[in-house]
Design a protein around this motif. Structure first.
Motif, PDB file in Angstrom:
ATOM      1  N   VAL A  21       0.844  -1.196   0.000  1.00 26.00           N
ATOM      2  CA  VAL A  21       0.000   0.000   0.000  1.00 26.00           C
ATOM      3  C   VAL A  21       0.876   1.241   0.000  1.00 26.00           C
ATOM      4  O   VAL A  21       1.760   1.393   0.838  1.00 26.00           O
ATOM      5  CB  VAL A  21      -0.946  -0.003   1.223  1.00 26.00           C
ATOM      6  CG1 VAL A  21      -1.670   1.334   1.349  1.00 26.00           C
ATOM      7  CG2 VAL A  21      -1.946  -1.148   1.120  1.00 26.00           C
ATOM      8  N   LYS A  22       0.606   2.127  -0.942  1.00 32.64           N
ATOM      9  CA  LYS A  22       1.319   3.400  -1.044  1.00 32.64           C
ATOM     10  C   LYS A  22       0.416   4.504  -0.481  1.00 32.64           C
ATOM     11  O   LYS A  22      -0.801   4.350  -0.394  1.00 32.64           O
ATOM     12  CB  LYS A  22       1.644   3.713  -2.500  1.00 32.64           C
ATOM     13  CG  LYS A  22       2.337   2.580  -3.248  1.00 32.64           C
ATOM     14  CD  LYS A  22       3.817   2.796  -3.267  1.00 32.64           C
ATOM     15  CE  LYS A  22       4.534   1.808  -4.173  1.00 32.64           C
ATOM     16  NZ  LYS A  22       4.730   0.497  -3.618  1.00 32.64           N
ATOM     17  N   THR A  23       1.024   5.625  -0.157  1.00 28.84           N
ATOM     18  CA  THR A  23       0.265   6.730   0.439  1.00 28.84           C
ATOM     19  C   THR A  23      -0.920   7.134  -0.425  1.00 28.84           C
ATOM     20  O   THR A  23      -2.015   7.370   0.084  1.00 28.84           O
ATOM     21  CB  THR A  23       1.194   7.943   0.674  1.00 28.84           C
ATOM     22  OG1 THR A  23       2.261   7.535   1.538  1.00 28.84           O
ATOM     23  CG2 THR A  23       0.441   9.095   1.311  1.00 28.84           C
ATOM     24  N   ASP A  24      -0.721   7.190  -1.758  1.00 28.35           N
ATOM     25  CA  ASP A  24      -1.829   7.629  -2.606  1.00 28.35           C
ATOM     26  C   ASP A  24      -2.919   6.568  -2.766  1.00 28.35           C
ATOM     27  O   ASP A  24      -3.988   6.851  -3.292  1.00 28.35           O
ATOM     28  CB  ASP A  24      -1.337   8.120  -3.964  1.00 28.35           C
ATOM     29  CG  ASP A  24      -0.571   7.067  -4.751  1.00 28.35           C
ATOM     30  OD1 ASP A  24      -0.207   6.025  -4.165  1.00 28.35           O
ATOM     31  OD2 ASP A  24      -0.343   7.285  -5.959  1.00 28.35           O
ATOM     32  N   GLU A  72       2.412   7.560  10.449  1.00 28.27           N
ATOM     33  CA  GLU A  72       2.966   7.837   9.120  1.00 28.27           C
ATOM     34  C   GLU A  72       3.374   6.561   8.396  1.00 28.27           C
ATOM     35  O   GLU A  72       3.896   6.618   7.286  1.00 28.27           O
ATOM     36  CB  GLU A  72       4.196   8.755   9.251  1.00 28.27           C
ATOM     37  CG  GLU A  72       3.899  10.116   9.849  1.00 28.27           C
ATOM     38  CD  GLU A  72       2.947  10.924   8.986  1.00 28.27           C
ATOM     39  OE1 GLU A  72       3.114  10.925   7.747  1.00 28.27           O
ATOM     40  OE2 GLU A  72       2.004  11.518   9.552  1.00 28.27           O
ATOM     41  N   ASP A  73       3.147   5.412   9.021  1.00 24.52           N
ATOM     42  CA  ASP A  73       3.639   4.147   8.470  1.00 24.52           C
ATOM     43  C   ASP A  73       2.582   3.053   8.636  1.00 24.52           C
ATOM     44  O   ASP A  73       2.639   2.263   9.573  1.00 24.52           O
ATOM     45  CB  ASP A  73       4.941   3.766   9.194  1.00 24.52           C
ATOM     46  CG  ASP A  73       5.546   2.464   8.680  1.00 24.52           C
ATOM     47  OD1 ASP A  73       5.103   1.957   7.632  1.00 24.52           O
ATOM     48  OD2 ASP A  73       6.473   1.959   9.346  1.00 24.52           O
ATOM     49  N   PRO A  74       1.593   3.003   7.726  1.00 20.95           N
ATOM     50  CA  PRO A  74       0.536   2.006   7.864  1.00 20.95           C
ATOM     51  C   PRO A  74       1.050   0.570   7.938  1.00 20.95           C
ATOM     52  O   PRO A  74       0.589  -0.212   8.776  1.00 20.95           O
ATOM     53  CB  PRO A  74      -0.324   2.230   6.619  1.00 20.95           C
ATOM     54  CG  PRO A  74      -0.117   3.668   6.275  1.00 20.95           C
ATOM     55  CD  PRO A  74       1.325   3.931   6.623  1.00 20.95           C
ATOM     56  N   ALA A  75       2.019   0.225   7.108  1.00 21.87           N
ATOM     57  CA  ALA A  75       2.541  -1.150   7.135  1.00 21.87           C
ATOM     58  C   ALA A  75       3.240  -1.430   8.456  1.00 21.87           C
ATOM     59  O   ALA A  75       3.103  -2.524   9.025  1.00 21.87           O
ATOM     60  CB  ALA A  75       3.492  -1.387   5.957  1.00 21.87           C
TER      61      ALA A  75
END
Length: 197
Positions: A21-24, A72-75
């Motif tokens: 998963v990327k920020t966008d 800031e870091d979902p993963a």
């Protein structure tokens, strides 16, 4: 069936897609109509924290099921929650403990073996939700899919619908692959595709 081993497989499966998963991506709609991808990943973190608390006898307050923070870091947040729930599920007598599951109903509790089965099902299904949203592969093992289908078949249609984790079951052809049958049992359309942002 070794439910804890299979649950770890489900967590790994989900972790593989969450790591892509990327920020966008976080603003994208998902098959879970009430959630963007951000909301879905936050749900995954919150559920791990809630199940960990419940395994230790502290799962009754709603707050422990809703406090997941992606920062800031979902993963990274997901992996931290995996460590927490895996440690809780590894405790000696966890399969026999009573797990409070307030999302199902006030005062609702089930034995640990069943609760971990529900957790496994949730993560196999949500791995697909994340994967299909971002165009990543979803490849649960045959053993994991079989276990998830067994649990999904036990989930009654009552209480499904808007705002629920699962929708009402949908029909698929008799010769549908096992993964498609699993998704249909949970009310997910295996042909779902993301719409425009």
């Amino acid at each position: 069936m070794d439910i804890r081993r299979l649950d770890r497989q489900a967590l790994l499966l989900t972790g593989e897609v969450v790591s892509r998963v990327k920020t966008d991506h976080l603003r994208l709609a998902t098959p879970c109509a009430d959630w963007t991808l951000y909301g879905l990943v936050r749900h995954l973190v919150s559920q791990n924290e809630g199940f960990a608390a419940s395994a230790r006898g502290a799962g009754e307050p709603w707050a422990v099921w809703r406090d997941g923070d992606l920062g800031e870091d979902p993963a990274g947040a997901y992996e931290a929650s995996v460590g927490e729930v895996t440690a809780a599920f590894a405790e000696d007598d966890v399969l026999e403990r009573r797990f409070a599951l307030p999302e199902v109903g006030e005062g609702f509790a089930v034995p640990g073996r069943m609760a971990i089965g529900f957790h496994l099902l949730d993560y196999v299904a949500h791995a697909w939700d994340v994967a299909v949203t971002i165009g990543a592969p979803w490849e649960p093992s045959a053993e994991l899919t079989t276990a998830a289908v067994r649990v999904a078949a036990l989930v009654p249609d009552e209480g499904r619908g808007a705002g629920a984790a699962f929708r009402r079951r949908i029909a698929v052809p008799d010769d549908a692959p096992p993964g498609d049958r699993l998704l249909a049992l949970l009310g997910r359309d295996p042909s779902w595709t993301p719409g425009p942002c």
